[in-house]
Scaffold this motif. Structure first.
Motif, PDB file in Angstrom:
ATOM      1  N   VAL B 232       0.837  -1.195   0.000  1.00 46.54           N
ATOM      2  CA  VAL B 232       0.000   0.000   0.000  1.00 46.54           C
ATOM      3  C   VAL B 232       0.875   1.249   0.000  1.00 46.54           C
ATOM      4  O   VAL B 232       0.600   2.225  -0.712  1.00 46.54           O
ATOM      5  CB  VAL B 232      -0.957  -0.018   1.213  1.00 46.54           C
ATOM      6  CG1 VAL B 232      -1.663   1.318   1.348  1.00 46.54           C
ATOM      7  CG2 VAL B 232      -1.964  -1.133   1.060  1.00 46.54           C
ATOM      8  N   LEU B 233       1.964   1.223   0.783  1.00 46.14           N
ATOM      9  CA  LEU B 233       2.848   2.393   0.857  1.00 46.14           C
ATOM     10  C   LEU B 233       3.412   2.740  -0.514  1.00 46.14           C
ATOM     11  O   LEU B 233       3.328   3.888  -0.977  1.00 46.14           O
ATOM     12  CB  LEU B 233       3.975   2.120   1.855  1.00 46.14           C
ATOM     13  CG  LEU B 233       5.019   3.224   1.978  1.00 46.14           C
ATOM     14  CD1 LEU B 233       4.404   4.468   2.567  1.00 46.14           C
ATOM     15  CD2 LEU B 233       6.197   2.767   2.826  1.00 46.14           C
ATOM     16  N   SER B 235       2.375   1.747  -3.468  1.00 48.50           N
ATOM     17  CA  SER B 235       1.315   2.119  -4.417  1.00 48.50           C
ATOM     18  C   SER B 235       0.833   3.537  -4.155  1.00 48.50           C
ATOM     19  O   SER B 235       0.531   4.290  -5.087  1.00 48.50           O
ATOM     20  CB  SER B 235       0.137   1.161  -4.299  1.00 48.50           C
ATOM     21  OG  SER B 235       0.567  -0.154  -4.433  1.00 48.50           O
ATOM     22  N   LEU B 236       0.782   3.906  -2.868  1.00 48.28           N
ATOM     23  CA  LEU B 236       0.321   5.249  -2.510  1.00 48.28           C
ATOM     24  C   LEU B 236       1.279   6.306  -3.061  1.00 48.28           C
ATOM     25  O   LEU B 236       0.851   7.311  -3.639  1.00 48.28           O
ATOM     26  CB  LEU B 236       0.232   5.350  -0.987  1.00 48.28           C
ATOM     27  CG  LEU B 236      -0.769   6.365  -0.454  1.00 48.28           C
ATOM     28  CD1 LEU B 236      -2.175   5.927  -0.805  1.00 48.28           C
ATOM     29  CD2 LEU B 236      -0.617   6.515   1.054  1.00 48.28           C
ATOM     30  N   ILE B 237       2.584   6.054  -2.890  1.00 47.30           N
ATOM     31  CA  ILE B 237       3.561   6.997  -3.436  1.00 47.30           C
ATOM     32  C   ILE B 237       3.378   7.112  -4.946  1.00 47.30           C
ATOM     33  O   ILE B 237       3.362   8.203  -5.514  1.00 47.30           O
ATOM     34  CB  ILE B 237       4.996   6.541  -3.102  1.00 47.30           C
ATOM     35  CG1 ILE B 237       5.212   6.536  -1.589  1.00 47.30           C
ATOM     36  CG2 ILE B 237       6.022   7.446  -3.775  1.00 47.30           C
ATOM     37  CD1 ILE B 237       6.483   5.863  -1.162  1.00 47.30           C
ATOM     38  N   MET B 239       0.695   6.561  -6.681  1.00 46.32           N
ATOM     39  CA  MET B 239      -0.530   7.267  -7.037  1.00 46.32           C
ATOM     40  C   MET B 239      -0.385   8.768  -6.788  1.00 46.32           C
ATOM     41  O   MET B 239      -0.931   9.583  -7.511  1.00 46.32           O
ATOM     42  CB  MET B 239      -1.730   6.726  -6.246  1.00 46.32           C
ATOM     43  CG  MET B 239      -2.053   5.278  -6.496  1.00 46.32           C
ATOM     44  SD  MET B 239      -2.142   4.869  -8.223  1.00 46.32           S
ATOM     45  CE  MET B 239      -3.741   5.526  -8.611  1.00 46.32           C
ATOM     46  N   LEU B 240       0.394   9.126  -5.727  1.00 41.23           N
ATOM     47  CA  LEU B 240       0.604  10.549  -5.447  1.00 41.23           C
ATOM     48  C   LEU B 240       1.325  11.237  -6.595  1.00 41.23           C
ATOM     49  O   LEU B 240       1.171  12.427  -6.833  1.00 41.23           O
ATOM     50  CB  LEU B 240       1.404  10.714  -4.147  1.00 41.23           C
ATOM     51  CG  LEU B 240       0.594  10.536  -2.863  1.00 41.23           C
ATOM     52  CD1 LEU B 240       1.485  10.701  -1.643  1.00 41.23           C
ATOM     53  CD2 LEU B 240      -0.538  11.543  -2.816  1.00 41.23           C
ATOM     54  N   GLY B 312       8.437   3.745  -5.593  1.00 39.99           N
ATOM     55  CA  GLY B 312       7.146   4.384  -5.759  1.00 39.99           C
ATOM     56  C   GLY B 312       7.156   5.456  -6.842  1.00 39.99           C
ATOM     57  O   GLY B 312       6.237   5.530  -7.656  1.00 39.99           O
ATOM     58  N   ALA B 373      -4.674   2.091  -9.642  1.00 39.23           N
ATOM     59  CA  ALA B 373      -4.249   1.561  -8.345  1.00 39.23           C
ATOM     60  C   ALA B 373      -4.097   0.048  -8.404  1.00 39.23           C
ATOM     61  O   ALA B 373      -3.144  -0.513  -7.863  1.00 39.23           O
ATOM     62  CB  ALA B 373      -5.251   1.951  -7.264  1.00 39.23           C
TER      63      ALA B 373
END
Lengths: 421, 456
Positions: B232-233, B235-237, B239-240, B312, B373
């Protein structure tokens, strides 16, 4: 204060905001471009050293005495194979540096030349047995990869000794060391020694894998597209098939690898690491791409053509195979080439089915153990030797070149045969 | 005979049957009374020859190896059969080695098994050759019989072709079933030895199982939370990076850019999507990660060499064209009338975009972001090459974390026993991955479809 004044007062701010927003948009586009440029430039720069190889010129005595051959009579293949070529090279090195005497220094001296050099020499002699007994042979032999890195990049790596640097300087002065074009990179297969490693095995492996992929996914994909577009009744089963195709297009590639491992290898007992299994897994992966592209191509054939054929008595099947399919073929081929390009760059599922093995032989068929270009990139990028970094980057360039060619063909096909009805 | 020879035999017999059927139909004196074209009769006899024989060949080549292995097992000495199943498998492999000429000399007790294998193989090959020739000839025989020209050949041929077409489109269903069964089956076996609660909620991941039972830490622990957090970490980076840049790119290209700029910029950005992920992985590991590390050091931060940030960022760049092309589609689908209305009221273009177009396109954009995502979660090569291996429960992007996909690859590459919990754990992780991406996709497709209905 009336409304006009209020609006006018805010205008300056609003226009500034408008300008800023536009700038953000430009920046966003620019970010993509910059990154693309960085990627390409960085990899090209990293790849450059791999296309050159450092060679050292040696004089190898070829009289029968030093080759340990009988003084008289014909020389057979066997006799040539038995010659101690490594010894010859070492002797020649000692002659080039007569001042070297201690064991440690000798070891450093021998370390200048690649361990594969004796095979180069042996091959040369076997190809030209007439060289034996004549003048000493002047031959350029590959340097060891550490020497190669040092000579090409000039940087001081920890793996090269001070004394070796002096030796290289001496060689340079007498013009006995040069950088030549690295043909080995294209003609050899994987090796533990960077200067002897090449991508021929990986290219051939990629070819076999893609061949299987094409032979499986193109007919099946086109057939599925024909059925769904032309024959399928509107019912739940058809809906279910369409949902499945859409979902398969978004399933992570590594999951297809798990499927290949569990079904093809463990259940059906197909050989591990073989292009057959790799190709089957990749064809399941590319199937949605081909089906979706083929359906779009079939759909774009105007109904008037089908109706005309039906009108003069053709059956539905004849309409499809005689008229719709040939007219849709350029679109189908374009989609398939793009699908193949995806398959060529895919790595993760192939790791699952064991195509990561260290394979020296060029695969001769779809049942042999093989590796493919992207997996070769992955394998080499893990290697600690610096020379492998350059090889990895060079392999990436080759892979990107293949992809560019495939996409160019697809674009050309589309431009050449695209028809507006 | 070899499979390839049998294949050629089938091919020859099929051609023979085709010409026999064609000739037979053409020879009819009352050819105008035939119900189908002569070639259809040829296709019919060819199919009659080819399909049963080909199915037999396929089935035989699938089941022959396991049948022959059973013959070996039956002829093994009793002392071997008493041992564990794995041991028996090993002995069977030894027999194969012996047959390939790599015997060690001390395996005289395996000789009878090897001979039984050879005998059984000879018999089965003989049988299958005879059967294939007979089945292959059936078309030729039918072509010579009187019944041929009484058939409506076109209808028969077309019915069979239709069945084949349908079968091909069902491959998609079989693939999905295959994926579900293979990951589910192995995952269930994994949950027999490790409880599902420990797996989903456990916070310690160290799959190293020892070879001997008495070694330290022999059990291994399979708590997957650190992997989920790491995935998740990263993927979050990603997506940011990807969402703002991708969205702004789409807005600029569809609302501001000239047609010429757009026609150059769009394909160039799509090149980013066409670059293989292994190339991004190489770039992340060898260029971006060291750069971030030295950047961090220059401001006094301690950055891991396999930081989540590097993986990321690169993953984010990979997804940019994905987000931008999906958003571009939905933004272009917003009716021109809405733009015109807003502009006519005196709004600037950016105000129109922010207050009219984006809200109208929002469901589609959200759908696209969800699809992106799911791609980030399932991405493998970038994280395998640029993220860490050790599972650490942290949300600090400067530290090394590991992901679900990285663990699947590390668990399954290398030569392990297939039945150990270690390899089965990979399938359990694969199940998690498949389920979560499937959910994201279904939701995203649902949102996109509902949105589309609104304007069409």
């Amino acid at each position: 204060m009336n409304n006009t004044e209020i609006v006018k007062r805010g205008l300056k701010k609003r226009y500034a905001r408008e300008k800023r927003f536009r700038l953000y948009g430009r920046c966003a586009v620019l970010v993509g471009f910059i990154f693309l440029a960085l990627l390409v430039v960085d990899i090209t720069l990293k790849a450059m050293p791999a296309f050159g190889v450092t060679e050292i010129r040696l004089e190898i005595p070829l009289d029968r005495g030093s080759l340990d051959l009988p003084a008289e009579g014909a020389i057979s293949e066997e006799m040539l194979s038995a010659v101690n070529y490594g010894g010859l090279i070492k002797k020649s090195l000692r002659e080039a540096f007569p001042e070297v005497s201690s064991r440690k220094e000798k070891k450093l001296l021998y370390g200048l030349i690649s361990s594969g050099a004796e095979f180069t020499l042996a091959d040369r002699l076997r190809a030209e047995p007439s060289l034996v007994g004549s003048q000493p042979l002047e031959i350029w032999l590959k340097a060891d990869d550490d020497v190669d890195t040092f000579f090409k990049l000039g940087s001081q790596t920890s793996r090269i000794d001070e004394r070796q640097i002096e030796m290289i300087a001496a060689l340079e002065q007498s013009e006995r060391i040069r950088v030549a074009f690295n043909t080995t990179f294209f003609t050899a297969s994987d090796s533990r020694e960077p200067e002897q490693a090449g991508i021929r095995g990986a290219i051939v492996g990629s070819f076999w894998t893609l061949l299987v992929t094409l032979l499986v996914s193109l007919p099946v994909g086109v057939a599925a597209a024909i059925y769904l577009e032309e024959f399928a009744p509107q019912n739940r089963l058809t809906d279910f098939i369409e949902i499945n195709i859409n979902n398969l297009a978004a399933v992570p590639s590594i999951v297809f690898g798990l499927l290949g491992l569990a079904v093809f290898i463990n259940f059906f007992g197909m050989p591990r690491s073989a292009p057959l299994v790799g190709g089957l897994v990749l064809s399941l992966m590319t199937l949605p791409t081909i089906i979706i592209a083929s359906r779009a191509a079939l759909k774009s054939v105007p109904p008037s053509i089908k109706e005309a054929a039906l009108g003069i008595g053709a059956s539905n099947m004849q309409v499809v195979f005689h008229h719709t399919l040939p007219l849709a073929m350029p679109g189908i081929l374009t989609g398939s080439i793009i699908g193949m390009a995806q398959a060529l760059g895919e790595t993760a599922p192939l790791l699952m089915i064991g195509m990561v093995a260290f394979i020296v032989d060029v695969p001769g068929g779809i049942f042999d153990s093989a590796t493919v270009l992207p997996v070769q990139i992955y394998l080499w990028s893990d290697s600690p030797e610096r020379a492998f970094t350059a090889l990895t980057a060079a392999t990436i360039l080759v892979l990107l070149a293949f992809l560019a060619v495939m996409n160019a063909i697809a674009i050309y096909l589309r431009k050449r045969f695209e028809r507006r009805w | 005979m070899q499979t390839s020879t049998l294949f050629i035999v089938i091919l020859v017999l099929t051609l023979l049957a085709y010409y026999a059927g064609l000739k037979r139909a053409r020879q009819r004196r009352d050819i105008e009374t035939l119900q189908a074209l002569p070639s259809h009769y040829g296709y019919m006899t060819a199919m009659l020859s080819a399909i049963p024989a080909a199915l037999l060949l396929l089935g035989w080549s699938m089941f022959e190896p396991s049948y022959l292995d059973r013959q070996i097992v039956q002829h093994l000495p009793a002392s071997v059969l008493e041992q564990s199943e794995d041991r028996v498998k090993l002995v069977v492999n030894n027999v194969h080695l012996l047959l390939a000429g790599g015997g060690t000399g001390e395996d005289t007790e395996l000789r009878p098994a090897a001979e039984a294998y050879l005998e059984a193989r000879r018999e089965s090959r003989m049988l299958v050759t005879v059967l294939i020739v007979l089945l292959g000839l059936s078309g030729v025989v039918f072509a010579l019989s009187r019944y041929l020209t009484r058939q409506h050949a076109r209808r028969r041929v077309e019915a069979v072709v239709r069945l084949i077409l349908m079968g091909c489109s069902a491959v998609a269903i079989f693939t999905t079933i295959g994926i579900v069964l293979s990951v589910l089956f192995e995952a269930l076996r994994f949950f027999e030895s490790v409880s599902i609660i420990d797996f989903v909620f456990g916070t310690s991941w160290s799959p190293q199982t020892a070879i001997r039972a008495d070694q330290v830490g022999s059990s291994g622990s399979f708590g997957a939370v650190p992997l989920f957090v790491g995935t998740v970490l990263i993927s979050l980076i990603a997506m940011l990076i990807a969402v703002p840049v991708g969205l702004m790119t789409a807005i600029y290209l569809s609302e501001y850019a000239t047609t010429r700029f757009r026609s150059i910029a769009k394909p160039l950005l799509e090149v980013l999507a066409g670059i293989p992920t292994v190339v991004y992985g190489f770039f992340a590991a060898l260029t971006v990660a060291p750069f971030i590390r030295s950047l961090g050091e220059s401001v006094g931060l301690d950055v891991a060499s396999e930081s989540a940030l590097a993986a990321g960022i690169v993953m984010g760049v990979m997804i940019i064209p994905f987000v931008s092309s999906l958003s571009d589609d939905v933004i272009s689908a917003v009716p021109q009338a809405m733009r015109d209305g807003s502009l006519a009221l005196g709004a600037t273009r950016s105000e129109t975009i922010k207050q009219v177009i984006i809200p109208a396109a929002l469901p589609g954009i959200v759908g696209g972001v969800l699809l992106a995502a799911s791609r980030a979660i399932g991405e493998t090569m970038i994280v395998v090459m640029a993220a860490g291996l050790a599972a650490r429960l942290t949300v600090n992007p400067l530290e090394a974390v590991t992901t679900v996909t990285v663990q699947i690859v590390t668990l399954l590459t290398g030569d392990q026993e297939f039945d150990s919990p270690k390899t089965l754990a990979a399938f359990a992780l694969g199940l998690m991955l498949f389920v979560s991406t499937l959910l994201l996709n279904v939701i995203a497709l649902h949102i996109v479809r509902r949105y589309r209905e609104q304007y069409e």
